[in-house]
Design a protein around this motif. Sequence first.
Motif, PDB file in Angstrom:
ATOM      1  N   ARG A 102       0.850  -1.197   0.000  1.00  0.00           N
ATOM      2  CA  ARG A 102       0.000   0.000   0.000  1.00  0.00           C
ATOM      3  C   ARG A 102       0.885   1.247   0.000  1.00  0.00           C
ATOM      4  O   ARG A 102       1.977   1.247   0.548  1.00  0.00           O
ATOM      5  CB  ARG A 102      -0.889  -0.017   1.251  1.00  0.00           C
ATOM      6  N   ILE A 103       0.376   2.310  -0.621  1.00  0.00           N
ATOM      7  CA  ILE A 103       1.056   3.607  -0.611  1.00  0.00           C
ATOM      8  C   ILE A 103       0.125   4.600   0.076  1.00  0.00           C
ATOM      9  O   ILE A 103      -1.045   4.713  -0.284  1.00  0.00           O
ATOM     10  CB  ILE A 103       1.381   4.100  -2.038  1.00  0.00           C
ATOM     11  N   GLU A 104       0.657   5.301   1.079  1.00  0.00           N
ATOM     12  CA  GLU A 104      -0.121   6.288   1.823  1.00  0.00           C
ATOM     13  C   GLU A 104       0.610   7.618   1.828  1.00  0.00           C
ATOM     14  O   GLU A 104       1.829   7.661   1.637  1.00  0.00           O
ATOM     15  CB  GLU A 104      -0.312   5.836   3.273  1.00  0.00           C
ATOM     16  N   VAL A 105      -0.132   8.673   2.080  1.00  0.00           N
ATOM     17  CA  VAL A 105       0.491   9.981   2.278  1.00  0.00           C
ATOM     18  C   VAL A 105       0.290  10.371   3.736  1.00  0.00           C
ATOM     19  O   VAL A 105      -0.740  10.077   4.330  1.00  0.00           O
ATOM     20  CB  VAL A 105      -0.094  11.057   1.339  1.00  0.00           C
ATOM     21  N   THR A 106       1.299  10.979   4.305  1.00  0.00           N
ATOM     22  CA  THR A 106       1.250  11.437   5.683  1.00  0.00           C
ATOM     23  C   THR A 106       1.473  12.940   5.685  1.00  0.00           C
ATOM     24  O   THR A 106       2.442  13.418   5.104  1.00  0.00           O
ATOM     25  CB  THR A 106       2.330  10.731   6.526  1.00  0.00           C
ATOM     26  N   GLU A 107       0.583  13.661   6.309  1.00  0.00           N
ATOM     27  CA  GLU A 107       0.679  15.120   6.353  1.00  0.00           C
ATOM     28  C   GLU A 107       1.749  15.561   7.359  1.00  0.00           C
ATOM     29  O   GLU A 107       2.275  14.748   8.114  1.00  0.00           O
ATOM     30  CB  GLU A 107      -0.680  15.713   6.736  1.00  0.00           C
ATOM     31  N   ASP A 108       2.037  16.857   7.374  1.00  0.00           N
ATOM     32  CA  ASP A 108       2.996  17.422   8.323  1.00  0.00           C
ATOM     33  C   ASP A 108       2.587  17.050   9.737  1.00  0.00           C
ATOM     34  O   ASP A 108       1.404  17.081  10.077  1.00  0.00           O
ATOM     35  CB  ASP A 108       3.036  18.951   8.217  1.00  0.00           C
ATOM     36  N   THR A 109       3.561  16.676  10.544  1.00  0.00           N
ATOM     37  CA  THR A 109       3.302  16.305  11.932  1.00  0.00           C
ATOM     38  C   THR A 109       4.388  16.908  12.822  1.00  0.00           C
ATOM     39  O   THR A 109       5.304  17.577  12.355  1.00  0.00           O
ATOM     40  CB  THR A 109       3.307  14.770  12.120  1.00  0.00           C
ATOM     41  N   CYS A 152       1.006   6.183  -7.142  1.00  0.00           N
ATOM     42  CA  CYS A 152      -0.058   5.174  -7.099  1.00  0.00           C
ATOM     43  C   CYS A 152      -0.334   4.596  -8.480  1.00  0.00           C
ATOM     44  O   CYS A 152      -0.557   3.385  -8.622  1.00  0.00           O
ATOM     45  CB  CYS A 152      -1.329   5.784  -6.503  1.00  0.00           C
ATOM     46  N   THR A 153      -0.294   5.436  -9.496  1.00  0.00           N
ATOM     47  CA  THR A 153      -0.504   4.951 -10.861  1.00  0.00           C
ATOM     48  C   THR A 153       0.622   4.008 -11.279  1.00  0.00           C
ATOM     49  O   THR A 153       0.369   2.930 -11.831  1.00  0.00           O
ATOM     50  CB  THR A 153      -0.592   6.138 -11.845  1.00  0.00           C
ATOM     51  N   ALA A 154       1.857   4.420 -11.021  1.00  0.00           N
ATOM     52  CA  ALA A 154       3.002   3.571 -11.375  1.00  0.00           C
ATOM     53  C   ALA A 154       2.939   2.244 -10.624  1.00  0.00           C
ATOM     54  O   ALA A 154       3.209   1.183 -11.203  1.00  0.00           O
ATOM     55  CB  ALA A 154       4.310   4.295 -11.068  1.00  0.00           C
ATOM     56  N   TRP A 155       2.577   2.287  -9.360  1.00  0.00           N
ATOM     57  CA  TRP A 155       2.484   1.056  -8.567  1.00  0.00           C
ATOM     58  C   TRP A 155       1.391   0.133  -9.127  1.00  0.00           C
ATOM     59  O   TRP A 155       1.603  -1.069  -9.283  1.00  0.00           O
ATOM     60  CB  TRP A 155       2.216   1.382  -7.107  1.00  0.00           C
TER      61      TRP A 155
END
Length: 165
Positions: A102-109, A152-155
């Motif tokens: 899975r590929i996820e995005v994580t916002e600034d923390t 995500c498209t490439a994956w």
Amino acid sequence: MSDQQSMESIKFSRSVALGRFLIALSAVLFGIYLILAPEQGEFGWFAPLYYVLIFVLSIWFFGPALFKLTILLFSRTTIISFDQYCVTSRDGISIPWSDIKRIEVTEDTINKLGQPVSRLYRFTLLDRSHVDMSTYHLLTNQQFTDGAKKLCTAWSHNKHRKIEN
């Protein structure tokens, strides 16, 4: 038709890097100014503590970003590159598409030490571990979103490919 695919990448703009560098530099210089400046304002006995606190906070929050941005400003602009077989971070970490679950995005923390951590792309692997690829505060919102879509498209197109020897 060839099965060869060229290397694609997610890049940052030097103008964005320069702008963020100048913001971090201004914050650090402001903290240094406060520690070196003669007393100003009506803080009374609290003034020295106030100025030292502002100095420490400016260095604590903006010092690491200033250091990293200084290096990145004069380096190559590619943050992440990928081809039909794998994705590679600017740090040299390479992950085959077939190992990614899975590929996820994580916002600034904020990390445990109270320092800012930039948005990143998180790759969850089949063995349930994960690899984070940082954006180093260098992508605009649109660039970050477009980068996530490209990854995500490439994956989805390449997740069944095995690396050829």
